[in-house]
Design a protein around this motif. Structure first.
Motif, PDB file in Angstrom:
ATOM      1  N   HIS A   1       0.850  -1.182   0.000  1.00  0.00           N
ATOM      2  CA  HIS A   1       0.000   0.000   0.000  1.00  0.00           C
ATOM      3  C   HIS A   1       0.891   1.239   0.000  1.00  0.00           C
ATOM      4  CE1 HIS A   1      -3.372  -2.682   0.803  1.00  0.00           C
ATOM      5  NE2 HIS A   1      -2.500  -3.334   1.547  1.00  0.00           N
ATOM      6  N   ILE A   2       0.823   1.976  -1.094  1.00  0.00           N
ATOM      7  CA  ILE A   2       1.695   3.119  -1.321  1.00  0.00           C
ATOM      8  C   ILE A   2       0.910   4.402  -1.108  1.00  0.00           C
ATOM      9  CG2 ILE A   2       3.176   4.289  -2.999  1.00  0.00           C
ATOM     10  CD1 ILE A   2       3.471   1.548  -4.410  1.00  0.00           C
ATOM     11  N   LEU A   3       1.449   5.293  -0.269  1.00  0.00           N
ATOM     12  CA  LEU A   3       0.835   6.589  -0.003  1.00  0.00           C
ATOM     13  C   LEU A   3       1.666   7.668  -0.691  1.00  0.00           C
ATOM     14  CD1 LEU A   3       0.228   6.110   3.836  1.00  0.00           C
ATOM     15  CD2 LEU A   3      -1.341   5.567   1.972  1.00  0.00           C
ATOM     16  N   LEU A   4       1.069   8.359  -1.634  1.00  0.00           N
ATOM     17  CA  LEU A   4       1.756   9.410  -2.369  1.00  0.00           C
ATOM     18  C   LEU A   4       1.192  10.766  -1.966  1.00  0.00           C
ATOM     19  CD1 LEU A   4       1.766   7.797  -5.936  1.00  0.00           C
ATOM     20  CD2 LEU A   4       3.625   7.794  -4.271  1.00  0.00           C
ATOM     21  N   PHE A   5       2.078  11.658  -1.539  1.00  0.00           N
ATOM     22  CA  PHE A   5       1.667  13.004  -1.184  1.00  0.00           C
ATOM     23  C   PHE A   5       2.280  14.000  -2.156  1.00  0.00           C
ATOM     24  CE2 PHE A   5       1.240  10.495   2.645  1.00  0.00           C
ATOM     25  CZ  PHE A   5      -0.010  10.890   3.116  1.00  0.00           C
ATOM     26  N   LYS A   6       1.854  15.228  -2.075  1.00  0.00           N
ATOM     27  CA  LYS A   6       2.264  16.223  -3.060  1.00  0.00           C
ATOM     28  C   LYS A   6       3.774  16.357  -3.141  1.00  0.00           C
ATOM     29  CE  LYS A   6       1.095  20.906  -4.558  1.00  0.00           C
ATOM     30  NZ  LYS A   6       0.323  22.138  -4.240  1.00  0.00           N
TER      31      LYS A   6
ATOM     32  N   PHE B   1      -6.713   2.137  -6.771  1.00  0.00           N
ATOM     33  CA  PHE B   1      -6.138   3.483  -6.750  1.00  0.00           C
ATOM     34  C   PHE B   1      -7.191   4.502  -6.333  1.00  0.00           C
ATOM     35  CE2 PHE B   1      -5.085   7.366  -9.484  1.00  0.00           C
ATOM     36  CZ  PHE B   1      -4.191   7.892  -8.564  1.00  0.00           C
ATOM     37  N   ASP B   2      -6.780   5.445  -5.470  1.00  0.00           N
ATOM     38  CA  ASP B   2      -7.636   6.569  -5.078  1.00  0.00           C
ATOM     39  C   ASP B   2      -6.848   7.861  -5.272  1.00  0.00           C
ATOM     40  OD1 ASP B   2      -9.275   8.469  -3.970  1.00  0.00           O
ATOM     41  OD2 ASP B   2      -9.733   7.339  -2.158  1.00  0.00           O
ATOM     42  N   PRO B   3      -7.209   8.682  -6.262  1.00  0.00           N
ATOM     43  CA  PRO B   3      -6.465   9.925  -6.511  1.00  0.00           C
ATOM     44  C   PRO B   3      -6.829  11.056  -5.561  1.00  0.00           C
ATOM     45  CG  PRO B   3      -8.252   9.693  -8.094  1.00  0.00           C
ATOM     46  CD  PRO B   3      -8.250   8.430  -7.282  1.00  0.00           C
ATOM     47  N   PHE B   4      -7.870  10.879  -4.733  1.00  0.00           N
ATOM     48  CA  PHE B   4      -8.244  11.861  -3.712  1.00  0.00           C
ATOM     49  C   PHE B   4      -8.318  11.121  -2.376  1.00  0.00           C
ATOM     50  CE2 PHE B   4     -10.195  13.391  -7.688  1.00  0.00           C
ATOM     51  CZ  PHE B   4      -9.683  14.681  -7.761  1.00  0.00           C
ATOM     52  N   LEU B   5      -7.179  10.763  -1.831  1.00  0.00           N
ATOM     53  CA  LEU B   5      -7.110   9.799  -0.733  1.00  0.00           C
ATOM     54  C   LEU B   5      -7.732  10.314   0.561  1.00  0.00           C
ATOM     55  CD1 LEU B   5      -6.145   7.016   0.156  1.00  0.00           C
ATOM     56  CD2 LEU B   5      -3.927   8.034   0.708  1.00  0.00           C
ATOM     57  N   GLY B   6      -7.554  11.593   0.863  1.00  0.00           N
ATOM     58  CA  GLY B   6      -8.138  12.147   2.087  1.00  0.00           C
ATOM     59  C   GLY B   6      -7.631  11.451   3.329  1.00  0.00           C
ATOM     60  N   THR B   7      -8.537  10.872   4.121  1.00  0.00           N
ATOM     61  CA  THR B   7      -8.167  10.214   5.371  1.00  0.00           C
ATOM     62  C   THR B   7      -7.766   8.755   5.178  1.00  0.00           C
ATOM     63  OG1 THR B   7     -10.484   9.658   5.815  1.00  0.00           O
ATOM     64  CG2 THR B   7      -9.663  11.738   6.713  1.00  0.00           C
ATOM     65  N   GLY B   8      -7.686   8.302   3.941  1.00  0.00           N
ATOM     66  CA  GLY B   8      -7.149   6.965   3.677  1.00  0.00           C
ATOM     67  C   GLY B   8      -8.156   5.835   3.678  1.00  0.00           C
TER      68      GLY B   8
ATOM     69  N   THR C   1      -0.809  17.204   2.781  1.00  0.00           N
ATOM     70  CA  THR C   1       0.096  16.368   3.587  1.00  0.00           C
ATOM     71  C   THR C   1      -0.290  16.336   5.066  1.00  0.00           C
ATOM     72  OG1 THR C   1       1.595  18.250   3.846  1.00  0.00           O
ATOM     73  CG2 THR C   1       2.040  16.737   2.019  1.00  0.00           C
ATOM     74  N   SER C   2      -1.191  17.232   5.493  1.00  0.00           N
ATOM     75  CA  SER C   2      -1.581  17.252   6.907  1.00  0.00           C
ATOM     76  C   SER C   2      -2.374  16.003   7.294  1.00  0.00           C
ATOM     77  CB  SER C   2      -2.397  18.505   7.224  1.00  0.00           C
ATOM     78  OG  SER C   2      -3.680  18.469   6.621  1.00  0.00           O
ATOM     79  N   PHE C   3      -2.829  15.227   6.309  1.00  0.00           N
ATOM     80  CA  PHE C   3      -3.578  14.004   6.603  1.00  0.00           C
ATOM     81  C   PHE C   3      -2.673  12.798   6.892  1.00  0.00           C
ATOM     82  CE2 PHE C   3      -7.190  16.080   4.331  1.00  0.00           C
ATOM     83  CZ  PHE C   3      -8.117  15.960   5.348  1.00  0.00           C
ATOM     84  N   LYS C   4      -1.390  12.970   6.713  1.00  0.00           N
ATOM     85  CA  LYS C   4      -0.472  11.841   6.809  1.00  0.00           C
ATOM     86  C   LYS C   4      -0.557  11.137   8.164  1.00  0.00           C
ATOM     87  CE  LYS C   4       3.524  12.296   4.854  1.00  0.00           C
ATOM     88  NZ  LYS C   4       4.951  12.618   4.539  1.00  0.00           N
ATOM     89  N   ASN C   5      -0.512  11.870   9.245  1.00  0.00           N
ATOM     90  CA  ASN C   5      -0.538  11.244  10.571  1.00  0.00           C
ATOM     91  C   ASN C   5      -1.868  10.555  10.851  1.00  0.00           C
ATOM     92  OD1 ASN C   5       2.071  12.035  11.191  1.00  0.00           O
ATOM     93  ND2 ASN C   5       1.418  13.963  12.131  1.00  0.00           N
ATOM     94  N   LEU C   6      -2.964  11.145  10.381  1.00  0.00           N
ATOM     95  CA  LEU C   6      -4.279  10.546  10.580  1.00  0.00           C
ATOM     96  C   LEU C   6      -4.370   9.203   9.859  1.00  0.00           C
ATOM     97  CD1 LEU C   6      -7.643  12.507  10.394  1.00  0.00           C
ATOM     98  CD2 LEU C   6      -7.450  10.144   9.664  1.00  0.00           C
ATOM     99  N   ILE C   7      -3.863   9.164   8.615  1.00  0.00           N
ATOM    100  CA  ILE C   7      -3.878   7.911   7.844  1.00  0.00           C
ATOM    101  C   ILE C   7      -3.058   6.840   8.550  1.00  0.00           C
ATOM    102  CG2 ILE C   7      -3.175   6.819   5.673  1.00  0.00           C
ATOM    103  CD1 ILE C   7      -3.726   9.511   4.296  1.00  0.00           C
ATOM    104  N   LYS C   8      -1.875   7.221   9.022  1.00  0.00           N
ATOM    105  CA  LYS C   8      -1.015   6.248   9.690  1.00  0.00           C
ATOM    106  C   LYS C   8      -1.624   5.734  10.986  1.00  0.00           C
ATOM    107  CE  LYS C   8       3.320   7.764   7.594  1.00  0.00           C
ATOM    108  NZ  LYS C   8       4.695   8.267   7.800  1.00  0.00           N
ATOM    109  N   GLU C   9      -2.368   6.577  11.677  1.00  0.00           N
ATOM    110  CA  GLU C   9      -3.053   6.146  12.892  1.00  0.00           C
ATOM    111  C   GLU C   9      -4.112   5.102  12.557  1.00  0.00           C
ATOM    112  OE1 GLU C   9      -3.925   5.795  16.853  1.00  0.00           O
ATOM    113  OE2 GLU C   9      -2.278   6.930  15.952  1.00  0.00           O
ATOM    114  N   ARG C  10      -4.804   5.296  11.450  1.00  0.00           N
ATOM    115  CA  ARG C  10      -5.819   4.321  11.034  1.00  0.00           C
ATOM    116  C   ARG C  10      -5.169   2.990  10.652  1.00  0.00           C
ATOM    117  NH1 ARG C  10     -10.122   6.633   6.900  1.00  0.00           N
ATOM    118  NH2 ARG C  10     -11.334   4.911   7.789  1.00  0.00           N
ATOM    119  N   ILE C  11      -3.998   3.054  10.063  1.00  0.00           N
ATOM    120  CA  ILE C  11      -3.285   1.830   9.690  1.00  0.00           C
ATOM    121  C   ILE C  11      -2.949   1.003  10.927  1.00  0.00           C
ATOM    122  CG2 ILE C  11      -1.130   0.938   8.691  1.00  0.00           C
ATOM    123  CD1 ILE C  11      -1.227   3.395   6.778  1.00  0.00           C
TER     124      ILE C  11
END
Length: 352
Positions: free
Chosen positions: A5-10, A236-243, A263-273
């Motif tokens: 699972h690959i997370l791509l940010f700006k 693939f999700d091009p508008f990932l948001g909260t993951g 990129t401010s959503f990065k920590n929230l996504i990782k918490e969900r993981i």
């Protein structure tokens, strides 16, 4: 089985996705003419803000969709022949210049996708009933200036070219990915009333750039990914948001790629993981329990035994296509900066 699972940010490197490498696309973009998304579109194109300030709202609306069209064009490029894209989109109602009107976002997207060469498939109407006392708009009990409430969104479904063809290995995975008969009957209806909207408030702990996440529910993602992909496919999700799409893909044993400019959503996504093993266990147990209730009710009502049996899950099933259904639970999660890898083990069922 293993999925990546690959997370791509700006600001990520190597964000280019190969041509025709994606099996299924699931996303929900910013909704043009919904006020919470105005600033997002203004940042993408200054001319949108200029036209909005000039009260040229219809032109601003067109320019917003032009920005979304850039993403839809890329989706077409990366999607495999026979691949499906599902887009959750709502129309917008808004009072501008004291004039209340509807902006039909779903129509704009259908038109552009068809012009790209995508084939439209029957859409799903996701009914999101509101019980708010002030939901009725207009002139109260008096005709003619009252307005019908807008309590649904669309899940638009498109296919790239002809129906997907499966090689020998994919045929095996396809059969293992099958759904139960009673699930098929519910899921493949054109109106969904049983999925409630997600809580939109984001905990201030995560320090995101938005107070509301505008995310679709995890259950919506799980259902659509199950309907339109098989084990080990890439979603693939091009508008990932909260993951949400990424989480659902991992739960269902699919690979995933998600892209997000915020990129401010990065920590929230990782918490969900961090909770993904628990989410997977709950999802499997819910499906098993639901199927068990179906079996009990069917036998009680029909007073006859099932013809087919699934040895993997130790359960009777309605059709021969359900005999190979397999569930996989996550045994281990390896996490790197913008990548996490899930390893799975066979689900060991209790006897139904």
């Amino acid at each position: 089985m293993e999925t990546k699972h690959i997370l791509l940010f700006k600001n990520s490197q190597n964000t280019q996705i190969n041509n025709e490498s994606i099996d299924f696309i699931l996303t929900s973009p910013p909704y043009p003419m919904i006020e919470m998304w105005d600033e997002t579109f203004f940042k993408l194109n200054q001319e949108i803000k200029n036209q909005f300030n000039k009260k040229n709202y219809r032109l601003a609306y067109e320019l917003m969709h032009n920005e979304l069209n850039k993403t839809w064009k890329e989706c077409y490029r990366v999607l495999k022949p026979g691949g499906i894209i599902a887009i959750n989109i709502g129309d917008a109602t808004r009072t501008l210049n004291k004039n209340f009107q509807l902006f039909t976002n779903h129509v704009k997207i259908i038109e552009y996708m068809q012009n790209l060469g995508m084939q439209s498939l029957p859409p799903i109407i996701w009914r999101k009933t509101s019980n708010k006392p002030n939901k009725f708009m207009g002139s109260g009990m008096l005709p003619v200036n009252a307005y019908v409430t807008l309590e649904h969104e669309y899940i638009l479904i498109f296919r790239k070219g002809e129906k997907r063809k499966f090689n020998k290995n994919e045929i095996i995975r396809r059969r293992k990915s099958a759904f139960f008969w009673e699930e098929r009957n519910k899921w493949f209806s054109d109106i969904w009333k049983d999925i409630v909207g997600e809580n939109q408030t984001i905990d201030k702990y995560y320090k995101t750039n938005r107070d509301r996440n505008a995310a679709f529910p995890l259950e919506l993602s799980l259902r659509l990914i199950h309907m339109f992909s098989i084990y080990e496919d890439t979603v693939f999700d091009p508008f990932l948001g909260t993951g949400t799409t990424t989480i659902a893909s991992a739960v269902l044993g699919r690979n995933s790629i998600g892209y997000e400019i915020d990129t401010s959503f990065k920590n929230l996504i990782k918490e969900r993981i961090n909770n993904i093993k628990t989410i997977t266990e709950q999802y499997i147990n819910n499906r098993i329990n639901s199927h068990k209730k179906f079996i009990e009710n069917y036998i009680k009502q029909k007073n006859k035994a099932f013809k087919y049996y699934n040895e993997n899950l130790k359960t009777p099933v309605m059709t021969s296509q359900e005999k190979d259904i397999s569930f996989y639970q996550i045994s281990n999660v390896q996490k790197n900066e913008n990548l996490f890898i899930c390893k799975y083990s066979n689900f060991t069922p209790f006897l139904i």
